[in-house]
Write a protein that holds these residues in place. Structure first.
Motif, PDB file in Angstrom:
ATOM      1  N   ASN A   7      44.297  21.491 -13.596  1.00 16.97           N
ATOM      2  CA  ASN A   7      43.865  22.872 -13.688  1.00 16.97           C
ATOM      3  C   ASN A   7      44.612  23.720 -12.679  1.00 16.97           C
ATOM      4  O   ASN A   7      45.200  23.208 -11.727  1.00 16.97           O
ATOM      5  N   LYS A   8      44.626  25.024 -12.891  1.00 14.83           N
ATOM      6  CA  LYS A   8      45.396  25.943 -12.053  1.00 14.83           C
ATOM      7  C   LYS A   8      44.878  26.035 -10.623  1.00 14.83           C
ATOM      8  O   LYS A   8      45.616  26.414  -9.727  1.00 14.83           O
ATOM      9  N   LEU A   9      43.624  25.700 -10.400  1.00 12.72           N
ATOM     10  CA  LEU A   9      43.078  25.743  -9.049  1.00 12.72           C
ATOM     11  C   LEU A   9      43.304  24.425  -8.303  1.00 12.72           C
ATOM     12  O   LEU A   9      42.930  24.296  -7.146  1.00 12.72           O
ATOM     13  N   ASP A  10      43.907  23.451  -8.988  1.00 11.63           N
ATOM     14  CA  ASP A  10      44.202  22.138  -8.416  1.00 11.63           C
ATOM     15  C   ASP A  10      42.930  21.449  -7.905  1.00 11.63           C
ATOM     16  O   ASP A  10      42.950  20.737  -6.902  1.00 11.63           O
ATOM     17  N   ILE A  11      41.822  21.664  -8.616  1.00 16.33           N
ATOM     18  CA  ILE A  11      40.560  21.001  -8.282  1.00 16.33           C
ATOM     19  C   ILE A  11      40.642  19.583  -8.841  1.00 16.33           C
ATOM     20  O   ILE A  11      40.774  19.401 -10.042  1.00 16.33           O
ATOM     21  N   ARG A  12      40.555  18.591  -7.960  1.00 16.12           N
ATOM     22  CA  ARG A  12      40.700  17.196  -8.380  1.00 16.12           C
ATOM     23  C   ARG A  12      39.394  16.421  -8.344  1.00 16.12           C
ATOM     24  O   ARG A  12      39.337  15.278  -8.783  1.00 16.12           O
ATOM     25  N   ASP A  13      38.366  17.022  -7.822  1.00 11.70           N
ATOM     26  CA  ASP A  13      37.050  16.394  -7.746  1.00 11.70           C
ATOM     27  C   ASP A  13      36.248  16.792  -8.983  1.00 11.70           C
ATOM     28  O   ASP A  13      36.072  17.989  -9.255  1.00 11.70           O
ATOM     29  N   SER A  14      35.743  15.806  -9.729  1.00  8.06           N
ATOM     30  CA  SER A  14      35.067  16.107 -10.991  1.00  8.06           C
ATOM     31  C   SER A  14      33.805  16.947 -10.789  1.00  8.06           C
ATOM     32  O   SER A  14      33.523  17.844 -11.587  1.00  8.06           O
ATOM     33  N   ALA A  15      33.050  16.688  -9.729  1.00  5.94           N
ATOM     34  CA  ALA A  15      31.832  17.472  -9.479  1.00  5.94           C
ATOM     35  C   ALA A  15      32.185  18.920  -9.130  1.00  5.94           C
ATOM     36  O   ALA A  15      31.513  19.857  -9.575  1.00  5.94           O
ATOM     37  N   GLU A  16      33.237  19.096  -8.355  1.00  5.77           N
ATOM     38  CA  GLU A  16      33.657  20.450  -7.984  1.00  5.77           C
ATOM     39  C   GLU A  16      34.163  21.217  -9.208  1.00  5.77           C
ATOM     40  O   GLU A  16      33.850  22.400  -9.393  1.00  5.77           O
ATOM     41  N   LEU A  17      34.923  20.536 -10.081  1.00 11.87           N
ATOM     42  CA  LEU A  17      35.409  21.194 -11.297  1.00 11.87           C
ATOM     43  C   LEU A  17      34.246  21.525 -12.229  1.00 11.87           C
ATOM     44  O   LEU A  17      34.198  22.603 -12.813  1.00 11.87           O
ATOM     45  N   ALA A  18      33.275  20.620 -12.331  1.00  8.29           N
ATOM     46  CA  ALA A  18      32.101  20.877 -13.176  1.00  8.29           C
ATOM     47  C   ALA A  18      31.331  22.086 -12.659  1.00  8.29           C
ATOM     48  O   ALA A  18      30.874  22.928 -13.446  1.00  8.29           O
ATOM     49  N   ALA A  41      41.686  31.587 -24.227  1.00  2.87           N
ATOM     50  CA  ALA A  41      40.369  31.170 -23.748  1.00  2.87           C
ATOM     51  C   ALA A  41      40.449  30.262 -22.527  1.00  2.87           C
ATOM     52  O   ALA A  41      39.575  30.306 -21.672  1.00  2.87           O
ATOM     53  N   PHE A  42      41.503  29.466 -22.422  1.00  2.00           N
ATOM     54  CA  PHE A  42      41.536  28.456 -21.368  1.00  2.00           C
ATOM     55  C   PHE A  42      42.688  28.580 -20.380  1.00  2.00           C
ATOM     56  O   PHE A  42      42.696  27.882 -19.374  1.00  2.00           O
ATOM     57  N   SER A  43      43.657  29.452 -20.614  1.00  2.00           N
ATOM     58  CA  SER A  43      44.843  29.492 -19.763  1.00  2.00           C
ATOM     59  C   SER A  43      44.565  29.970 -18.343  1.00  2.00           C
ATOM     60  O   SER A  43      45.346  29.699 -17.442  1.00  2.00           O
ATOM     61  N   ARG A  44      43.470  30.669 -18.124  1.00  2.00           N
ATOM     62  CA  ARG A  44      43.159  31.091 -16.756  1.00  2.00           C
ATOM     63  C   ARG A  44      42.810  29.901 -15.876  1.00  2.00           C
ATOM     64  O   ARG A  44      42.969  29.947 -14.667  1.00  2.00           O
ATOM     65  N   ARG A  45      42.298  28.843 -16.482  1.00  2.00           N
ATOM     66  CA  ARG A  45      41.880  27.666 -15.712  1.00  2.00           C
ATOM     67  C   ARG A  45      42.847  26.512 -15.821  1.00  2.00           C
ATOM     68  O   ARG A  45      43.002  25.737 -14.897  1.00  2.00           O
ATOM     69  N   TYR A  46      43.469  26.364 -16.989  1.00  2.23           N
ATOM     70  CA  TYR A  46      44.332  25.213 -17.242  1.00  2.23           C
ATOM     71  C   TYR A  46      45.706  25.684 -17.670  1.00  2.23           C
ATOM     72  O   TYR A  46      45.842  26.515 -18.557  1.00  2.23           O
ATOM     73  N   GLY A  47      46.744  25.152 -17.041  1.00  5.00           N
ATOM     74  CA  GLY A  47      48.112  25.592 -17.313  1.00  5.00           C
ATOM     75  C   GLY A  47      48.568  25.316 -18.730  1.00  5.00           C
ATOM     76  O   GLY A  47      49.190  26.146 -19.363  1.00  5.00           O
TER      77      GLY A  47
END
Length: 81
Positions: free
Chosen positions: A19-30, A69-75
């Motif tokens: 994802n564009k925020l480079d969040i790698r922790d599943s709980a944090e991304l959720a 719909a998703f490009s703001r979060r995922y490249g």
């Protein structure tokens, strides 16, 4: 998040979507996804059955729907795959 072992769309060794925020922790991304979804919850719901067939028709009429719909979060928010 995906439940796959080796998925090119996930960070290596995880089930977390790149994802564009480079969040790698599943709980944090959720938590982030929940916050974004909550923020958009006040938007008007589109008309229709909102099932996959409806989404697929929408995507064929608006091929850029999925990326928008998703490009703001995922490249790599490519068209429906």
């Amino acid at each position: 998040m995906y439940d796959a072992v080796a998925d090119d769309y996930c960070y290596p060794g995880t089930i977390v979507l790149k994802n564009k925020l480079d969040i790698r922790d599943s709980a944090e991304l959720a938590a982030f996804e929940a916050e974004v979804s909550d923020a958009r919850a006040d938007e008007e719901i589109p008309a229709g059955d909102l099932d996959f067939e409806h989404f697929n028709r929408l995507a064929s009429c608006q091929p850029d729907f999925h990326p928008r719909a998703f490009s703001r979060r995922y490249g790599d928010a490519s068209p429906l795959r």
